[in-house]
Design a protein around this motif. Structure first.
Motif, PDB file in Angstrom:
ATOM      1  N   UNK A   1     -21.393  -2.968 -12.594  1.00 30.07           N
ATOM      2  CA  UNK A   1     -21.199  -4.276 -13.255  1.00 30.07           C
ATOM      3  C   UNK A   1     -22.245  -4.543 -14.326  1.00 30.07           C
ATOM      4  N   UNK A   2     -23.427  -3.961 -14.207  1.00 28.26           N
ATOM      5  CA  UNK A   2     -24.462  -4.158 -15.215  1.00 28.26           C
ATOM      6  C   UNK A   2     -24.056  -3.542 -16.553  1.00 28.26           C
ATOM      7  N   UNK A   3     -23.457  -2.351 -16.521  1.00 34.01           N
ATOM      8  CA  UNK A   3     -23.002  -1.723 -17.753  1.00 34.01           C
ATOM      9  C   UNK A   3     -21.858  -2.519 -18.383  1.00 34.01           C
ATOM     10  N   UNK A   4     -21.033  -3.126 -17.558  1.00 35.70           N
ATOM     11  CA  UNK A   4     -19.936  -3.965 -18.076  1.00 35.70           C
ATOM     12  C   UNK A   4     -20.495  -5.165 -18.824  1.00 35.70           C
ATOM     13  N   UNK A   5     -21.529  -5.802 -18.236  1.00 30.94           N
ATOM     14  CA  UNK A   5     -22.153  -6.955 -18.897  1.00 30.94           C
ATOM     15  C   UNK A   5     -22.825  -6.531 -20.193  1.00 30.94           C
ATOM     16  N   UNK A   6     -23.522  -5.390 -20.174  1.00 25.06           N
ATOM     17  CA  UNK A   6     -24.181  -4.904 -21.384  1.00 25.06           C
ATOM     18  C   UNK A   6     -23.167  -4.595 -22.484  1.00 25.06           C
ATOM     19  N   UNK A   7     -22.028  -4.060 -22.094  1.00 27.38           N
ATOM     20  CA  UNK A   7     -20.988  -3.740 -23.071  1.00 27.38           C
ATOM     21  C   UNK A   7     -20.427  -5.010 -23.700  1.00 27.38           C
ATOM     22  N   UNK A   8     -20.187  -6.029 -22.880  1.00 27.74           N
ATOM     23  CA  UNK A   8     -19.647  -7.278 -23.402  1.00 27.74           C
ATOM     24  C   UNK A   8     -20.643  -7.985 -24.319  1.00 27.74           C
ATOM     25  N   UNK A   9     -21.927  -7.806 -24.039  1.00 28.82           N
ATOM     26  CA  UNK A   9     -22.960  -8.428 -24.871  1.00 28.82           C
ATOM     27  C   UNK A   9     -23.307  -7.599 -26.097  1.00 28.82           C
ATOM     28  N   UNK A  10     -22.736  -6.399 -26.188  1.00 27.37           N
ATOM     29  CA  UNK A  10     -23.013  -5.543 -27.327  1.00 27.37           C
ATOM     30  C   UNK A  10     -24.384  -4.907 -27.295  1.00 27.37           C
ATOM     31  N   UNK A  11     -24.972  -4.789 -26.115  1.00 31.34           N
ATOM     32  CA  UNK A  11     -26.300  -4.205 -25.963  1.00 31.34           C
ATOM     33  C   UNK A  11     -26.203  -2.725 -25.631  1.00 31.34           C
ATOM     34  N   UNK A  12     -27.233  -1.940 -25.914  1.00 29.51           N
ATOM     35  CA  UNK A  12     -27.194  -0.505 -25.587  1.00 29.51           C
ATOM     36  C   UNK A  12     -27.098  -0.273 -24.091  1.00 29.51           C
ATOM     37  N   UNK A  13     -26.413   0.811 -23.725  1.00 31.00           N
ATOM     38  CA  UNK A  13     -26.195   1.148 -22.325  1.00 31.00           C
ATOM     39  C   UNK A  13     -26.892   2.476 -22.017  1.00 31.00           C
ATOM     40  N   UNK A  14     -28.126   2.429 -21.520  1.00 35.91           N
ATOM     41  CA  UNK A  14     -28.868   3.679 -21.254  1.00 35.91           C
ATOM     42  C   UNK A  14     -28.276   4.432 -20.076  1.00 35.91           C
ATOM     43  N   UNK A  15     -28.342   5.752 -20.170  1.00 37.23           N
ATOM     44  CA  UNK A  15     -27.889   6.610 -19.078  1.00 37.23           C
ATOM     45  C   UNK A  15     -29.074   6.851 -18.144  1.00 37.23           C
TER      46      UNK A  15
END
Length: 307
Positions: free
Chosen positions: A145-159
């Motif tokens: 769910x954290x990556x989903x929130x980051x995606x919606x906010x347009x923030x980078x998604x670190x691996x």
């Protein structure tokens, strides 16, 4: 033999009778397995001919060959370096947070102390494998769910399961699970300090910060040494976290940590003799590091007491 003498022998022998169950269990489940591992570490399999037929494979004396191979094994040495980097993150962060939480709970300004103490300690009660699975779910970009929130906010998604961030991901699991236990140890030590010490410090004009830095932390130094000792041992024996996260990423190999290498050799390739030698080396390294640290800590305490 008189009844009085018999009674005297019975009273003297009672403590030893109570020690028998613990001694038997210690011998069966601790001393005997260690002795068997040491014995296996000096053995190896000798193959005659093509290794086919009865008697083609036999167990023979290997001397120090398994130990020499282990000490020159690049996979084992690389795993030790990875664990060293992992420990440099886990130990200071975990103990720093444990000390901070203990000082906060010991403050009179903190409310709901029992609930807060339980909430901090609760992650320690969760089995390590379950905790690793939980965090592994949160680390996966496709389901977290954290990556989903980051995606919606347009923030980078670190691996977090690849490269350098992998150390942070593994360290986070250990810190999350171990901080509560260390906090309880330090907090219990803080509660044992007499209230008169704090009252004298307040009368001298000491602020809460000065009391924490100059009184509380020095007086709980033995607890800090104990928690550091336990943390070092746990770090050297890291196994659950990388093993559980291994199916989720290709960055965790079967030899990521020394204990994973031992497990792979013993149950993957079937070389129990090399695995036994590696296990003995890890045990000796843990013993030497622990003994050296405790000796240095005791020497420092004696020097401070002599001043």
């Amino acid at each position: 033999m008189t009844s009085a003498r018999r009674k005297s022998y019975g009273v003297k022998g009672a403590p030893y009778a109570f020690l028998i169950p613990a001694t038997v269990l210690f011998a069966l489940f601790f001393a005997l397995p260690i002795g068997y591992a040491v014995w296996l570490s000096f053995r190896k399999v000798h193959v005659s001919g093509l290794g086919l037929g009865k008697g083609a494979r036999s167990e023979v004396w290997a001397g120090l060959e398994n130990y020499t191979d282990a000490l020159t094994d690049s996979e084992l040495l690389d795993g030790a370096l990875r664990v060293l980097g992992y420990g440099c993150i886990v130990v200071p962060v975990m103990l720093g947070l444990a000390l901070l939480f203990a000082l906060m709970l010991d403050s009179d300004k903190v409310r709901f102390t029992p609930f807060t103490r339980l909430a901090i300690f609760l992650p320690y009660a969760i089995p390590g494998v379950v905790a690793a699975l939980l965090w592994g779910f949160l680390y996966l970009p496709d389901v977290s769910p954290f990556y989903y929130v980051l995606e919606k906010l347009g923030l980078p998604q670190p691996d977090l399961l690849d490269g350098g961030p992998l150390y942070l991901a593994l360290s986070n699991i250990a810190v999350w699970g171990g901080t509560g236990f260390n906090m309880i140890v330090i907090y219990t030590s803080l509660r044992s300090i007499p209230a008169e010490v704090y009252e004298a410090a307040r009368l001298d004009g000491a602020t809460p910060t000065q009391i924490a830095l100059r009184i509380k932390i020095p007086m709980v130094a033995p607890s800090l040494v104990l928690t550091f000792f336990f943390s070092i041992i746990a770090t050297l024996q890291v196994f659950n976290e990388p093993t559980t996260l291994k199916p989720l990423t290709n960055s965790v190999s079967t030899t990521w940590s020394p204990l994973m290498k031992v497990y792979r050799d013993a149950f993957g390739t079937g070389d129990i003799y090399a695995a036994a030698a590696q296990a003995v080396i890890i045990a000796l390294a843990t013993l030497l590091l622990s003994f050296g640290f405790l000796r240095a800590a005791n020497r420092r305490q004696k020097q401070e007491a002599a001043r």
